[in-house]
Design an enzyme around this catalytic site. Sequence first.
Site, short mmCIF file in Angstrom:
data_model
loop_
_atom_site.label_atom_id
_atom_site.label_comp_id
_atom_site.label_asym_id
_atom_site.label_seq_id
_atom_site.Cartn_x
_atom_site.Cartn_y
_atom_site.Cartn_z
N GLU A 52 10.47 10.20 -2.97
CA GLU A 52 9.39 10.69 -2.10
C GLU A 52 9.91 11.09 -0.72
O GLU A 52 9.37 11.99 -0.09
CB GLU A 52 8.29 9.63 -1.96
N PHE A 114 -1.83 -3.88 -8.17
CA PHE A 114 -0.53 -3.32 -8.51
C PHE A 114 -0.34 -1.97 -7.81
O PHE A 114 -1.22 -1.12 -7.85
CB PHE A 114 -0.41 -3.14 -10.03
N GLN A 115 0.78 -1.79 -7.17
CA GLN A 115 1.11 -0.58 -6.41
C GLN A 115 0.07 -0.25 -5.34
O GLN A 115 -0.24 0.91 -5.10
CB GLN A 115 1.35 0.62 -7.34
N LYS A 164 -7.61 6.55 -6.92
CA LYS A 164 -7.48 7.16 -8.25
C LYS A 164 -8.82 7.62 -8.79
O LYS A 164 -8.93 8.71 -9.36
CB LYS A 164 -6.83 6.13 -9.19
N MET A 472 29.87 8.67 14.41
CA MET A 472 29.24 8.37 15.69
C MET A 472 29.28 6.87 15.96
O MET A 472 29.47 6.43 17.10
CB MET A 472 27.81 8.90 15.70
#
Lengths: 560, 196
Positions: A52, A114-115, A164, A472
């Site tokens: 993502e 869940f999630q 959903k 760096m």
Amino acid sequence: MSKHLSGSQIVCEALLKEGVDVVFGIPGGAILPLYGVLSQYPDLRHILTRHEQGAAHSADGYSRSTGKVGVAFATSGPGATNLVTGLATAMMDSVPMVAITGQVGRAAIGTDAFQEADITGASMPLTKHNYLVMRADDLGATVHEAFHIARTGRPGPVLIDIPKDVFTEMGNYDPDAPLDLPGYQIPCKAEESQVEAAAKLINESEKPVILAGHGVVLSRAFDELRELAEKAQIPVVTTLLGISSFPEDHVLSTGFPGMHGMAYSSLAVDQADLIINFGSRFDDRIVGDAKRFSRSSKKIHVDIDPAEINKTIAVDAPVVGNIKDIFGQLLPKVKQKTHLEWLQHIEHLKAEHPSLRIPESDRLMGQHVVKALSDVTKGEAIITTGVGQHQMWAAQHYQFKNANSWLSSGGAGTMGYEVPSAIGAQVGNPDKLIWSICGDGGFQMTLMELATAVENNLPVKYAIMNNNHLGMITQWQDFFYEGDFQAETYTANPDFVKLAEAYGMKGIRVTKQDELESAIAEANAHDGPVIVDFVIEKVDDLYPMIPAGQSVEELIEEPN
Amino acid sequence: MAAGNGTQQRTISALVQDKPGVLARISGLFRRRGFNIASLAVGRSESPGLSRMTFVVEGPEEVVKHVAAQLDRLIDVVEVRDITESNIVWRELALIKVNAPAKTRGEVLELTNVYRANVIDIGVESLTMEISGGRQKIDSLIELLRKFGLLEVIRTGRVATLRGTLVEGEDDGLFQSDASSPTYILPVTSGESGSV
């Protein structure tokens, strides 16, 4: 006319109405109902990313390089939280983006399902605005509001979180419903009195400097900037994100100032009697110690965001509005001038403080690579970078000829931005040459997106500045932590040529200076994605340097 | 407006969308920009769908003077005004529950009258009063009631509006001017229009 559709259909129809033709994303349970209708909307091209964060940075790169709003899809929970770095990156650099995330069903919200993750809560400080939409009836208006907010005023990312069962709920969508955003005003022209005051300062100034920031790029005011600079013969200093807002082969181009900017650029800013800031927020990488920043100059600050005025630097003449509009107001009021003495002084500064040091060495150095890239591509490629030494070498040594050809994470400083942002830029500019200049550190943060490039036949060229070091970090530990080197060396880098081949890409390795031009030309000629593994000198410090929080008085131009 | 040690208080009046999460957006902004909320009052406004918030924020002067501009960036904030330097009238409400057995009840009630507070509940051993006014008035009443035994003090925080006339109220700014003073001064009543 109102239509009765499922929430998923409403989202797709609203996206199409906003002119969206490509979306970057990856599905998951909560967002599956949206993916379930994508086949009904073939004009919405979906690019499947491998992570993502890649979707978010690709949408960002697409947005910066095209000026359109980039769109990313992700599912609930970890899908949404993986977007967060991309949102923060876009927020810091004012990049217009819309992220759509799935959320658990309405009844499960707040139950640690869940999630489930509270992504509106988590992304609140990292977005311009965000929404949790609880009714399909509200979806259409929300999508249109989100695009309006993302692309107008000071642009930024907007997130829409959709449960959903809101995707599957039937609802009404009126594509022509007016927006309901009381109090949301889009600045355009500035107040005439502010413009007058600014013009007066410009006309009175003998040693003016234009500081062109990302605002010039975001408002696409390249021609206007050039016209103003030429009319009054004012040298143009660009900030890191203002790079490519002004052609670097122009005689008035005076580089970028600040921590790793050109010494002559920092000195010009310090010695000026007037700084005309167009769309830069006086970032700490430019300002350093605010109390000692360009003490003898008056300051004009042109910005679309009133909250930026006097935030870090007190200014004499604020001008609030859209930069492109303000150029239009300002140009007729600014008198033609030559500033001969001042321009001669700047030429003198450039000669005395060359700043573009390429170390004398038989070995391959990062600066050699960027110089060769600049020469072979004639400064006409779109460049994306990660963050670190390679980013600064790219900013210093690539001579940008084309407007808006530099994509880099300036505010957030996001390593790993280079790989997916180049994919987004290539999707938005299929006929242009895209070179992603990578560090071996940042490249390995997002390299899984190589598969996305291969899968979609995107001919991005990846230049890895491979020194097996976090360069760096090595330099800072050397300078500021008494050489106590910790966690700065990569002893197990993969063979990047073999990695390219494993992904079905072309891989080229370059170890010597005399191989540079032919390898770059070979990569350019290849009709597909390429990794060029530039094996560069292990440790090389980056100059010039103004240490954090300091001023030009502490400028280090060359190694001792 | 200075409250000592370079910190400053500012009064901000904001009209905001009456939506879930608006307060979280504002408090989150205050936290990450380093503004401290000294008081906050929220309620429905005269316009449907909009709430009025009155904040008193404090922090370093250089920081708090940007509060209004930062708030205005929030999409749900419809209108925001920094009314610190404006000609404002403002009030705060407090409910004070104090020990008031028969022995001292008369004295407590007398204070209630002087301060034009209203007794809203009375029990065998205690009574509860409401008082509205400026902070100094409320502070001084609380101070005077302390010796009777304060059981509970609930304060709303400040609500403010611009005056409708050009006549300035001289002591309406006391909330700020006395903020650094460790002692409370018993206010002088000055008629119905006064701001005790």
